[in-house]
Scaffold this active site. Sequence first.
Site, PDB file in Angstrom:
ATOM      1  N   HIS A  48      20.185 -11.862  57.223  1.00 45.69           N
ATOM      2  CA  HIS A  48      19.990 -11.101  55.978  1.00 45.69           C
ATOM      3  C   HIS A  48      19.256 -11.907  54.895  1.00 45.69           C
ATOM      4  O   HIS A  48      18.194 -11.488  54.433  1.00 45.69           O
ATOM      5  CB  HIS A  48      21.329 -10.541  55.484  1.00 45.69           C
ATOM      6  CG  HIS A  48      21.274  -9.941  54.120  1.00 45.69           C
ATOM      7  ND1 HIS A  48      20.527  -8.818  53.837  1.00 45.69           N
ATOM      8  CD2 HIS A  48      21.846 -10.316  52.945  1.00 45.69           C
ATOM      9  CE1 HIS A  48      20.650  -8.531  52.551  1.00 45.69           C
ATOM     10  NE2 HIS A  48      21.448  -9.421  51.991  1.00 45.69           N
ATOM     11  N   HIS A  72      21.014 -15.993  47.908  1.00 49.36           N
ATOM     12  CA  HIS A  72      21.540 -14.989  46.975  1.00 49.36           C
ATOM     13  C   HIS A  72      22.975 -14.546  47.261  1.00 49.36           C
ATOM     14  O   HIS A  72      23.650 -14.076  46.359  1.00 49.36           O
ATOM     15  CB  HIS A  72      20.603 -13.778  46.886  1.00 49.36           C
ATOM     16  CG  HIS A  72      20.736 -12.803  48.008  1.00 49.36           C
ATOM     17  ND1 HIS A  72      20.026 -12.930  49.177  1.00 49.36           N
ATOM     18  CD2 HIS A  72      21.512 -11.697  48.152  1.00 49.36           C
ATOM     19  CE1 HIS A  72      20.353 -11.952  49.982  1.00 49.36           C
ATOM     20  NE2 HIS A  72      21.249 -11.180  49.393  1.00 49.36           N
ATOM     21  N   GLU A  76      28.823 -15.283  46.296  1.00 53.44           N
ATOM     22  CA  GLU A  76      29.685 -14.139  46.557  1.00 53.44           C
ATOM     23  C   GLU A  76      30.487 -14.311  47.858  1.00 53.44           C
ATOM     24  O   GLU A  76      31.677 -14.030  47.898  1.00 53.44           O
ATOM     25  CB  GLU A  76      28.802 -12.891  46.664  1.00 53.44           C
ATOM     26  CG  GLU A  76      29.565 -11.612  46.797  1.00 53.44           C
ATOM     27  CD  GLU A  76      29.669 -10.885  45.467  1.00 53.44           C
ATOM     28  OE1 GLU A  76      29.867 -11.570  44.453  1.00 53.44           O
ATOM     29  OE2 GLU A  76      29.557  -9.654  45.468  1.00 53.44           O
ATOM     30  N   ASP A  77      29.827 -14.767  48.903  1.00 54.33           N
ATOM     31  CA  ASP A  77      30.425 -14.694  50.240  1.00 54.33           C
ATOM     32  C   ASP A  77      30.834 -16.034  50.852  1.00 54.33           C
ATOM     33  O   ASP A  77      31.329 -16.073  51.972  1.00 54.33           O
ATOM     34  CB  ASP A  77      29.454 -14.004  51.213  1.00 54.33           C
ATOM     35  CG  ASP A  77      29.183 -12.567  50.797  1.00 54.33           C
ATOM     36  OD1 ASP A  77      30.022 -12.018  50.048  1.00 54.33           O
ATOM     37  OD2 ASP A  77      28.156 -12.013  51.199  1.00 54.33           O
ATOM     38  N   ASP A 140      16.808  -7.539  48.315  1.00 47.94           N
ATOM     39  CA  ASP A 140      18.143  -7.477  48.899  1.00 47.94           C
ATOM     40  C   ASP A 140      18.467  -6.024  49.280  1.00 47.94           C
ATOM     41  O   ASP A 140      18.873  -5.721  50.392  1.00 47.94           O
ATOM     42  CB  ASP A 140      19.150  -8.014  47.868  1.00 47.94           C
ATOM     43  CG  ASP A 140      20.591  -7.984  48.358  1.00 47.94           C
ATOM     44  OD1 ASP A 140      20.815  -8.237  49.549  1.00 47.94           O
ATOM     45  OD2 ASP A 140      21.485  -7.718  47.523  1.00 47.94           O
ATOM     46  N   ASP A 261      -1.790  19.109  50.199  1.00 51.77           N
ATOM     47  CA  ASP A 261      -2.286  17.735  50.102  1.00 51.77           C
ATOM     48  C   ASP A 261      -1.282  16.721  50.634  1.00 51.77           C
ATOM     49  O   ASP A 261      -0.818  15.857  49.914  1.00 51.77           O
ATOM     50  CB  ASP A 261      -2.693  17.407  48.659  1.00 51.77           C
ATOM     51  CG  ASP A 261      -1.760  18.054  47.659  1.00 51.77           C
ATOM     52  OD1 ASP A 261      -0.745  18.617  48.095  1.00 51.77           O
ATOM     53  OD2 ASP A 261      -2.032  17.991  46.453  1.00 51.77           O
TER      54      ASP A 261
HETATM   55 MN    MN Z   1      22.499  -9.540  50.059  1.00 53.09          MN
END
Ligand code: MN
Length: 726
Positions: A48, A72, A76-77, A140, A261
Amino acid sequence: MLRLNDILDRVQQYNPDADLDIIKKAYVYSAKVHQGQMRKSGEPYLIHPLEVAGILTQLKLDEASIVTGLLHDTIEDTLTTMDDITDLFGAEVAQLVDGVTKLSQLSANVSQEEKQAENFRKMIVAMARDIRVILVKLADRSHNMRTLEHMIPEKQKRIAQETLDIYAPLANRLGIGWIKQDLEDLSFKYLRPTDYQDLHERVEKKKKASEKYIEEVQAILRAKLAENNLSCLQVQGRFKNLYSIYKKMRAGGIEFDQIHDVIAFRLIMKSMPACYEALGLVHTLWKPLPGRFKDYIAIPKPNMYQSLHTTVIGPFGDRLEVQIRTDEMHRIAEEGIAAHWAYKEGRASGAGDDAKKFAWLRQLMEWVRGLKDPKEFLDAFKGDLFTDEIYVFTPANDVKSLPVGATPVDFAYAIHSDIGDRCVGAKVDGKIVPLRYKLKNGDTVEVMTSPNSHPSKDWLSFVKTSRALARIRGYIKEQQREQSLELGRNLTERELKRFNVSLNKLIKTGDFKKTAEALGYRTEEALLVAVGYGKVLPTQILAKHVPPEKLADKEAVGVPRPAEQEEGAFTKIINKVTNRSAKSGVRINGIDDALVIFGRCCGPVPGDPIIGFITRGRGITVHTASCDKVLATDPNRRIEVTWDVKPDFTRPVTLRIMTTDRAGMIADISTAFSQKGVSIVQANCRVTTDDRAVNTFEVKISNLKQLDELKNAIERIPGVIEVMRS
Ligand code: MN
């Protein structure tokens, strides 16, 4: 699958001086901390951040952005802290990672708005400082949308809806066409799977069936351009993205087969004049549909998009849309803000030229703020992620939230009405700024006041908060009442005096009160105010206090004509009712900068002979001396006015230019405007059925001489039939 080397290759291609080591280091770090984690797809998590970094290289962003892409999700993780990032990758990357992390945290905790308020404020400030945060977030979201199939259906819908509501419009606002289209089509796929599948199949079928048609049209276009020695970089024929076709079907309530169109032909030209020439050739080749021509070159879209658009009746009698632009315009259409970034970076004197980079960033934010309609831009940032508010600080570091576009005056009224009323200036981050300055996120604002100062009518043109508007209007109304009272008293006194009647005596005896009541006013003062506003004429009052035979003796009644005025008295009165600070460009009886309204019927420009007209209750309007509207009015209410303009004064003038429908006409007219130094406010070009074109331009004119010269210059352009000032 994307590899680190692919990313390094791409970066090196568009930026040979890039620091690849820091990207490698970020990759190794990300691999280490995400070790053992899996995506919902069952793939290693590292894929990712790697893909996100890959998308950022497609936008040709700098090393810090690529590194941020790789890192990034670490805060968080994983167990990574901001200090770790700062130590390993420096403060710039840390700030970016922090910004992106806060965006994610916020969208994950929609219900905890209260708790997040402080965080939110910080985030907005961080984002306003660095647009790269948004670009990483977009990358992201793009990759998450591409891998949405692995989520449970409920989550798919929620994420797709958010993408369609927030991220796609955001990509559009930033001018990144391909990301916007990707996000729209992917959201569409998850939100309306049946419609998507159905349309997808139909378009695929039509694509196969249209191959020959597209080639033929391209060949005709190429031949026509070559025949006229106009070289063209590319002739494209492409299907529009599914979601835009779907939107058209929905908007018009029509079936796919009825959409004309779905294919857009595109000519990529070498220069801007060549675009207009090519447009002319397309129009000689096929008949244009009236009202479908759009000149986004002369007037770019807010997101910087430039192109000529026209729809014609094509070679097989069907509608055909052609877009014409230069390769640079094409790049901006695809990459938007990112294109400007790469472009400026490429021109920077050397790698790591921070001053230049940040100067450019500042310029970018200026651009974002300078958009014609900041509300429109911020509406795109809707939901809990963004609001149309900004956060600024008092010198004591209290936070005030204000609407976008708010000024120091709004800020002053937000603190206290008295501070607003008395404010004379402001400092932002220690520097003096004009009162109309638009506050930015994170500004620290200090208001300067003076005890003798009052609200100004000018402020109404720039304040944004209802609180400030209400206070200023209230003050002005009160002031106007006082001024009207004085003007009304003066006019009434003077008229009565001509018949040897004293106003003061009438007031003392109570006779004037009776007159007021007879004319529908509760008090004498209210009547005098009404005279000042022009709602009641002094003649109406005279009629109550002077016998009719005496009145007939003197024919000139009402407001005296300018020639008969006793200089001084009237000047004084007018001086009171006019706002001297307004830059109206008109002088009344020697008073400069009198507050006036220009008649829309005749739209005078400096140099035109003008005359003023005292309206009932709306002050004085200025018309050309020959204006039919003013000639039809009561001569007693006319007043002498003269031009008194500053060098930068302009008036809007609308020119209707009738021309033959020939190639390059609009380019020629635009050139004439720029050669005469006239800026265009608005343009509208329409081809009528008889091969004529009617072009309406609203321009800013300094004076009559300039207007005459401009008209002459346009009339000399071959094919121009008539130039009218309307
Ligand atoms: Mn992400």
